[in-house]
Design a protein around this motif. Structure first.
Motif, short mmCIF file in Angstrom:
data_model
loop_
_atom_site.label_atom_id
_atom_site.label_comp_id
_atom_site.label_asym_id
_atom_site.label_seq_id
_atom_site.Cartn_x
_atom_site.Cartn_y
_atom_site.Cartn_z
N LEU A 284 -13.20 -0.19 -2.49
CA LEU A 284 -12.58 1.14 -2.51
C LEU A 284 -11.25 1.08 -3.24
O LEU A 284 -10.20 0.86 -2.63
CB LEU A 284 -12.38 1.63 -1.06
N GLY A 285 -11.28 1.24 -4.54
CA GLY A 285 -10.06 1.30 -5.34
C GLY A 285 -9.95 2.71 -5.88
O GLY A 285 -10.34 3.67 -5.21
N ASN A 286 -9.44 2.84 -7.10
CA ASN A 286 -9.48 4.15 -7.75
C ASN A 286 -10.93 4.50 -8.04
O ASN A 286 -11.40 5.59 -7.74
CB ASN A 286 -8.65 4.12 -9.01
N GLY A 287 -11.66 3.52 -8.61
CA GLY A 287 -13.12 3.59 -8.63
C GLY A 287 -13.60 3.03 -7.30
O GLY A 287 -12.90 2.23 -6.70
N ALA A 288 -14.77 3.45 -6.83
CA ALA A 288 -15.23 2.94 -5.53
C ALA A 288 -16.74 2.74 -5.58
O ALA A 288 -17.46 3.56 -6.16
CB ALA A 288 -14.87 3.91 -4.41
N ASP B 117 -4.46 15.25 -5.29
CA ASP B 117 -3.90 13.89 -5.27
C ASP B 117 -5.03 12.88 -5.25
O ASP B 117 -6.02 13.09 -4.54
CB ASP B 117 -3.06 13.66 -3.99
N ASN B 118 -4.88 11.78 -6.02
CA ASN B 118 -5.92 10.75 -5.92
C ASN B 118 -5.39 9.48 -5.28
O ASN B 118 -6.10 8.48 -5.20
CB ASN B 118 -6.53 10.44 -7.30
N ASP B 119 -4.17 9.50 -4.80
CA ASP B 119 -3.59 8.33 -4.14
C ASP B 119 -3.73 8.49 -2.63
O ASP B 119 -3.19 9.44 -2.05
CB ASP B 119 -2.11 8.19 -4.54
N MET B 120 -4.46 7.56 -2.01
CA MET B 120 -4.75 7.68 -0.58
C MET B 120 -3.46 7.66 0.26
O MET B 120 -3.42 8.25 1.34
CB MET B 120 -5.70 6.56 -0.17
N ARG B 121 -2.41 7.01 -0.25
CA ARG B 121 -1.14 7.00 0.50
C ARG B 121 -0.57 8.41 0.59
O ARG B 121 -0.12 8.85 1.65
CB ARG B 121 -0.11 6.09 -0.19
N GLU B 122 -0.60 9.11 -0.54
CA GLU B 122 -0.07 10.47 -0.58
C GLU B 122 -0.93 11.40 0.30
O GLU B 122 -0.42 12.26 1.01
CB GLU B 122 -0.06 10.96 -2.04
N THR C 8 -12.63 -3.89 0.57
CA THR C 8 -11.76 -4.49 -0.43
C THR C 8 -11.19 -3.45 -1.39
O THR C 8 -11.55 -2.27 -1.31
CB THR C 8 -12.53 -5.60 -1.21
N ALA C 9 -10.29 -3.89 -2.27
CA ALA C 9 -9.56 -3.09 -3.27
C ALA C 9 -8.50 -2.21 -2.59
O ALA C 9 -8.39 -2.21 -1.35
CB ALA C 9 -10.51 -2.27 -4.12
N GLY C 10 -7.73 -1.49 -3.40
CA GLY C 10 -6.52 -0.80 -2.92
C GLY C 10 -6.66 -0.05 -1.61
O GLY C 10 -5.90 -0.27 -0.66
N VAL C 11 -7.65 0.83 -1.52
CA VAL C 11 -7.85 1.60 -0.29
C VAL C 11 -8.46 0.72 0.80
O VAL C 11 -7.99 0.71 1.95
CB VAL C 11 -8.75 2.83 -0.55
N GLY C 12 -9.47 -0.03 0.47
CA GLY C 12 -10.17 -0.86 1.44
C GLY C 12 -9.27 -1.90 2.09
O GLY C 12 -9.37 -2.16 3.29
N GLU C 13 -8.36 -2.48 1.29
CA GLU C 13 -7.48 -3.51 1.82
C GLU C 13 -6.31 -2.95 2.60
O GLU C 13 -5.75 -3.62 3.46
CB GLU C 13 -6.95 -4.39 0.67
N ASN C 14 -5.93 -1.71 2.27
CA ASN C 14 -4.67 -1.19 2.83
C ASN C 14 -4.79 -0.02 3.79
O ASN C 14 -3.86 0.23 4.56
CB ASN C 14 -3.74 -0.76 1.68
N SER C 15 -5.89 0.72 3.74
CA SER C 15 -5.94 1.92 4.56
C SER C 15 -6.70 1.69 5.87
O SER C 15 -7.95 1.76 5.92
CB SER C 15 -6.59 3.08 3.78
#
Ligand code: ADP
Length: 395
Positions: free
Chosen positions: A206-210, A277-282, A325-332
């Motif tokens: 789960l990154g920008n692409g998933a 928004d495409n940034d899960m943090r936002e 894994t990836a940006g969203v998977g690792e952090n959210s």
């Protein structure tokens, strides 16, 4: 992949054990220089805004800048320590099902695949051509995003459309993010102390692409992306699955052209399309303030994820682990928690405390009693490409 060549055992100081990994994308070139003797990362960098105002003119200039940056650190392309260059190539079609030593013929074959990946393969090819000019005698290896998925059985790879038409135009499910799915499925088995051959894993990149994949005993048996990276999960700017008739409807009723629809579904959809928004943090911040559009985007994203988790559980039959894994998977933690909420009947029980703890390494976030392990596994596509490249170059 040749495990015996993973770390370059038995090498001596000064031996050519370094691999330069090049990821030449549509508007950027990323690179990493790794030493396979100890997996040290000696250099890493990014040239952005290629062909845009304030950026370098083209990919050739970008790669020359990469060569200069490495030179400036005493790590130039002419170093005798450099064993090989590994290139990420997005689409390998049905022709390339494994990492491949690059020859003139291989470059031509990758060029022939451009119609399948018009946004990606041309930039990959330029990267290969320029570095081959700079170091013609050095082994260079193409590592394909599609290759890990080449084992998907026909039942999963085929779309149910006229067979002759599909074959004529190469229409089938190829899958992408393969280096990440390969790396993470193996790393998940290692985390569980098991052999990949004995482990069934659902990998959620789960990154920008998933994308999601179902990996049985180390072999990929299904994946969510298809002919292109547009199919499957909801992504940062891509819609993922839609009824194909949406395209006809937009054409007939909306009067949109093919390119406009392509841009709509690839660049202006997904989380961005749903909430701006495409940034899960936002999106998380906005949800905390009660923002309805952000909540909808999150809910659609998670619903799709749950669908694929259910589908791939059925495909695998026995699931040993689900790996994020990836940006969203690792952090959210919010996405992981919502995606697996109430799945006790599937044998999945999260540990909310473990899930909430921030960390950097591979770790378990499921309850000790959970039949299916839930893992967070940082991906490392560069290391995977470097391993594949080094193994082929030193064969
Ligand atoms: P890419 O596909 O571009 O390589 P990444 O794997 O870096 O993407 O993932 C990028 C996404 O990760 C961002 O869009 C962002 O939404 C998400 N992300 C990064 N850090 C966090 C975080 N702490 N919490 C939630 N999401 C995050």
């Amino acid at each position: 992949m040749n495990a015996a060549k993973d770390t370059a055992e038995g090498t001596r100081a000064g031996d050519p054990t370094r691999v330069l990994v090049i990821n030449s994308g549509s508007s950027s070139v990323k690179y990493q220089l790794l030493d396979m003797a100890d997996h040290a990362r000696l250099a890493t960098g990014l040239v952005e805004r290629i062909g845009e105002r304030g950026g370098v003119a083209d990919h050739a200039a970008a790669l020359r800048q990469v060569a200069d940056e490495l030179d400036g650190q005493g790590l130039g392309l002419d170093s005798p320590r450099l064993a090989a260059i590994g290139h990420r190539v997005v689409h390998g079609g049905t022709r390339f099902t494994a990492p491949t030593l690059i020859t003139d013929e291989v470059v031509t074959a990758i060029e022939e695949l451009v119609p399948l990946a018009p946004l990606h393969n041309p930039a990959n090819i330029t990267g290969i051509k320029v570095t081959r000019e700079l170091r013609p005698e050095l082994p260079q290896v193409a590592v394909f995003d599609t290759a890990f998925h080449a084992t998907i059985p026909e039942a999963a790879a085929r779309y149910a459309i006229d067979l002759a038409t599909a074959d004529r135009y190469g229409i089938r499910r190829y899958g992408f993010h393969g280096t990440s799915h390969a790396f993470v499925s193996r790393a998940t088995a290692a985390l569980l102390g098991r052999e990949p051959a004995d482990t069934n894993v659902i990998v959620l990149h789960l990154g920008n692409g998933a994308s999601a994949s179902a990996v049985r005993g180390g072999v990929c048996v299904d994946t969510s992306m298809g002919l292109t990276p547009l199919e499957g999960l909801v992504m940062g700017t891509r819609s993922g699955d839609v009824d194909p008739a949406v395209v006809f409807h937009l054409e007939r009723v909306g009067g949109l052209g093919t390119d406009e629809i392509d841009t709509l579904l690839n660049k202006r959809s997904g989380l961005l399309g749903l909430c701006g928004d495409n940034d899960m943090r936002e999106i998380g911040r906005r949800m905390a303030e009660g923002d309805k559009a952000a909540q909808l985007a999150f809910d659609v994203y998670v619903h799709r994820l749950r669908r694929y988790i259910g589908a791939f559980s059925a495909v695998l039959g026995r699931v040993d682990a689900i790996a994020f894994t990836a940006g969203v998977g690792e952090n959210s933690a919010a996405v992981r928690g919502a995606a697996l909420l109430g799945l006790d009947n599937l044998g999945v029980t999260m540990d909310p405390v473990r899930n909430a703890v921030r960390g950097t390494g591979a770790r378990l976030v499921s309850a000790s009693s959970s039949r299916v392990a839930v893992a967070v596994v940082p991906t490392d596509e560069e290391l995977e490409i470097a391993r594949d490249t080094y193994a082929l170059a030193t064969e």
